[in-house]
Design an enzyme around this catalytic site. Structure first.
Site, PDB file in Angstrom:
ATOM      1  N   ARG A 101       0.885  -1.178   0.000  1.00  0.00           N
ATOM      2  CA  ARG A 101       0.000   0.000   0.000  1.00  0.00           C
ATOM      3  C   ARG A 101       0.912   1.212   0.000  1.00  0.00           C
ATOM      4  O   ARG A 101       1.689   1.418   0.940  1.00  0.00           O
ATOM      5  CB  ARG A 101      -0.914  -0.002   1.225  1.00  0.00           C
ATOM      6  CG  ARG A 101      -1.564   1.341   1.477  1.00  0.00           C
ATOM      7  CD  ARG A 101      -2.657   1.292   2.501  1.00  0.00           C
ATOM      8  NE  ARG A 101      -3.826   0.616   1.977  1.00  0.00           N
ATOM      9  CZ  ARG A 101      -5.048   0.680   2.517  1.00  0.00           C
ATOM     10  NH1 ARG A 101      -5.244   1.375   3.609  1.00  0.00           N
ATOM     11  NH2 ARG A 101      -6.044   0.036   1.986  1.00  0.00           N
ATOM     12  N   HIS A 128      -7.443   0.797  -6.296  1.00  0.00           N
ATOM     13  CA  HIS A 128      -7.655  -0.048  -5.111  1.00  0.00           C
ATOM     14  C   HIS A 128      -8.332  -1.349  -5.583  1.00  0.00           C
ATOM     15  O   HIS A 128      -9.513  -1.585  -5.322  1.00  0.00           O
ATOM     16  CB  HIS A 128      -8.521   0.696  -4.091  1.00  0.00           C
ATOM     17  CG  HIS A 128      -8.488   0.118  -2.706  1.00  0.00           C
ATOM     18  ND1 HIS A 128      -7.743  -1.010  -2.378  1.00  0.00           N
ATOM     19  CD2 HIS A 128      -9.119   0.490  -1.556  1.00  0.00           C
ATOM     20  CE1 HIS A 128      -7.916  -1.282  -1.094  1.00  0.00           C
ATOM     21  NE2 HIS A 128      -8.743  -0.395  -0.576  1.00  0.00           N
ATOM     22  N   GLN A 131     -10.223  -3.957  -3.241  1.00  0.00           N
ATOM     23  CA  GLN A 131     -11.519  -3.439  -2.803  1.00  0.00           C
ATOM     24  C   GLN A 131     -12.592  -3.696  -3.859  1.00  0.00           C
ATOM     25  O   GLN A 131     -13.685  -4.195  -3.553  1.00  0.00           O
ATOM     26  CB  GLN A 131     -11.391  -1.926  -2.544  1.00  0.00           C
ATOM     27  CG  GLN A 131     -12.656  -1.288  -2.036  1.00  0.00           C
ATOM     28  CD  GLN A 131     -13.011  -1.750  -0.628  1.00  0.00           C
ATOM     29  OE1 GLN A 131     -12.188  -1.696   0.264  1.00  0.00           O
ATOM     30  NE2 GLN A 131     -14.239  -2.214  -0.433  1.00  0.00           N
ATOM     31  N   ASP A 223     -17.260   7.213  -1.167  1.00  0.00           N
ATOM     32  CA  ASP A 223     -15.975   7.075  -0.473  1.00  0.00           C
ATOM     33  C   ASP A 223     -15.634   8.446   0.113  1.00  0.00           C
ATOM     34  O   ASP A 223     -16.291   9.458  -0.208  1.00  0.00           O
ATOM     35  CB  ASP A 223     -14.901   6.593  -1.471  1.00  0.00           C
ATOM     36  CG  ASP A 223     -13.539   6.362  -0.815  1.00  0.00           C
ATOM     37  OD1 ASP A 223     -13.480   6.244   0.425  1.00  0.00           O
ATOM     38  OD2 ASP A 223     -12.527   6.296  -1.550  1.00  0.00           O
ATOM     39  N   CYS A 263     -16.329   1.731   0.901  1.00  0.00           N
ATOM     40  CA  CYS A 263     -15.145   0.893   1.142  1.00  0.00           C
ATOM     41  C   CYS A 263     -14.690   0.975   2.595  1.00  0.00           C
ATOM     42  O   CYS A 263     -14.003   0.075   3.068  1.00  0.00           O
ATOM     43  CB  CYS A 263     -14.019   1.311   0.207  1.00  0.00           C
ATOM     44  SG  CYS A 263     -13.568   3.052   0.378  1.00  0.00           S
ATOM     45  N   ARG A 291     -13.502  -8.714   1.839  1.00  0.00           N
ATOM     46  CA  ARG A 291     -12.088  -8.442   1.536  1.00  0.00           C
ATOM     47  C   ARG A 291     -11.264  -9.671   1.897  1.00  0.00           C
ATOM     48  O   ARG A 291     -10.341 -10.054   1.175  1.00  0.00           O
ATOM     49  CB  ARG A 291     -11.582  -7.232   2.343  1.00  0.00           C
ATOM     50  CG  ARG A 291     -12.158  -5.886   1.949  1.00  0.00           C
ATOM     51  CD  ARG A 291     -11.620  -5.383   0.633  1.00  0.00           C
ATOM     52  NE  ARG A 291     -10.172  -5.277   0.607  1.00  0.00           N
ATOM     53  CZ  ARG A 291      -9.460  -4.254   1.100  1.00  0.00           C
ATOM     54  NH1 ARG A 291     -10.088  -3.210   1.610  1.00  0.00           N
ATOM     55  NH2 ARG A 291      -8.127  -4.237   1.047  1.00  0.00           N
TER      56      ARG A 291
HETATM   57  N1   CP Z   1     -11.191  -0.206   2.625  1.00  0.00           N
HETATM   58  C1   CP Z   1      -9.910  -0.241   3.054  1.00  0.00           C
HETATM   59  O1   CP Z   1      -8.980  -0.496   2.282  1.00  0.00           O
HETATM   60  O2   CP Z   1      -9.766  -0.033   4.389  1.00  0.00           O
HETATM   61  P1   CP Z   1      -8.378   0.238   5.152  1.00  0.00           P
HETATM   62  O3   CP Z   1      -7.855   1.536   4.633  1.00  0.00           O
HETATM   63  O4   CP Z   1      -8.725   0.267   6.600  1.00  0.00           O
HETATM   64  O5   CP Z   1      -7.444  -0.887   4.823  1.00  0.00           O
HETATM   65  N1  NVA Z   2      -9.930   6.677  -1.253  1.00  0.00           N
HETATM   66  C1  NVA Z   2      -9.518   6.259   0.069  1.00  0.00           C
HETATM   67  C2  NVA Z   2      -9.750   4.792   0.245  1.00  0.00           C
HETATM   68  C3  NVA Z   2      -9.390   4.230   1.591  1.00  0.00           C
HETATM   69  C4  NVA Z   2      -9.608   2.758   1.675  1.00  0.00           C
HETATM   70  C5  NVA Z   2      -8.066   6.618   0.287  1.00  0.00           C
HETATM   71  O1  NVA Z   2      -7.261   6.435  -0.642  1.00  0.00           O
HETATM   72  O2  NVA Z   2      -7.730   7.088   1.361  1.00  0.00           O
END
Ligand code: CP
Ligand code: NVA
Length: 305
Positions: A101, A128, A131, A223, A263, A291
């Site tokens: 990530r 993502h 997700q 989101d 999400c 997930r």
């Molecule tokens: N939806 C998601 O990826 O959650 P986190 O950021 O908590 O991993």
């Molecule tokens: N769009 C958000 C998603 C988090 C799971 C971010 O990138 O922070």
């Protein structure tokens, strides 16, 4: 054969549907898979915070008989302390796979190119994909047929939105997206998703009007207005995105039994109101649960040899 999992766009239609099928099998019969990744270790690189992604990858590896090593945002310093290339060249000597990530999508591409082991994209500023796979698995579970399904996404044309466009294209679904002007999904992503949809009959509708997007929708998705890394834009965005809040009034313009999706993490009172996220139409915790199952399927496809 699947070598990395970086974007839903990279999957063939066969791979896309096989991942969803395997997810169902894992969810129904978890014990059948409990030793499949014995002696495998996943390195989990996190340059941003996480609840769901960290938990589901780590628990997923444990449930498959393997192990996971967590690397926190202060550990590696990809691109500052060390190049993605060198990180990949080191990790491939010790572990069976890498989950990452990070901010720049290019870090994931460079890491995957450098290392001989599979790399999984667990969120970048651009995409993502885990997700979106979990979300489309959840929709299939709830509604069966994805071909006649209409998903409405309301909010920022961000990483989650981009991956939903790709997943909708692979599934052959309809997707409508409402964003404020200037916050649309990236044209290159739209072009690629439209190309994918030619094979499946999926279709797209882009607008700046949330009411138009949710009309006749089977599910409404939103989101955060300010993603991780955009914290300094939070106030400005709160103003711009205010008309895009998913509340009971907006939900009433979708189909009567429309599902609500997010999400997570959710910012209650901002992009969604409590009465919507806590309503019986909300499936946000099912998305979060799935997930786990979908990522176990992805891990098996990549690491089981
Ligand atoms: N939806 C998601 O990826 O959650 P986190 O950021 O908590 O991993
Ligand atoms: N769009 C958000 C998603 C988090 C799971 C971010 O990138 O922070």
């Amino acid at each position: 054969m699947l070598e990395d999992f970086i974007s839903v766009h990279d999957l063939s239609l066969y791979q896309f549907s096989k991942i969803l099928d395997l997810t169902q099998e894992i969810k129904d019969h978890p014990r059948r898979f409990q030793n499949k990744l014995k002696n495998k270790i996943l390195a989990m690189i996190f340059e941003k915070a996480s609840l769901r992604t960290r938990m589901t990858f780590e628990v997923g590896m444990i449930e498959l008989g393997g192990e996971a090593v967590y690397l926190s945002p202060s550990d590696i310093g990809i691109g500052t302390r060390e190049t993605p290339y060198d990180v990949g060249k080191n990790l491939e000597r010790w572990v069976s796979g890498i989950m990452i990530r990070t901010f720049a999508h290019k870090n994931v591409i460079d890491l995957a190119e450098a290392s001989r082991i599979p790399v999984i994209n667990a969120l970048t500023d651009l995409l993502h994909p885990c997700q979106a796979m979990a979300d489309f698995f959840t929709l299939k579970e709830k509604r069966g047929d994805l071909l006649s399904f209409k998903l409405a996404y309301v909010g920022d044309g961000n990483n989650v939105c981009h991956s939903l466009l790709f997943a909708a294209a692979k599934a052959g679904s309809k997707i409508s997206v409402a964003t404020p002007p200037g916050y649309e999904p990236q044209p290159e992503i739209i072009k690629q998703a439209e190309g994918d949809a030619q094979e499946t009959g999926g279709s797209f509708f882009f607008t700046n009007d949330p009411s138009a997007a949710v009309e006749a929708a089977d599910a409404v998705y939103t989101d955060t207005w300010a993603s991780m890394g955009q914290e300094n834009e939070k106030e400005k965005r709160a103003e711009i995105f205010a008309p895009y809040q998913v509340n009971t009034e907006l939900m009433a313009k979708a189909k009567k039994d429309a599902l609500f999706m997010h999400c997570l993490p959710a910012h209650r009172g901002e992009e969604v109101t409590d009465d919507v996220i806590d309503s019986s139409q909300s499936i946000v915790y099912d998305q979060a649960e799935n997930r786990l199952h979908v990522q176990k399927a992805i891990l098996l496809k990549l690491l089981e040899k």
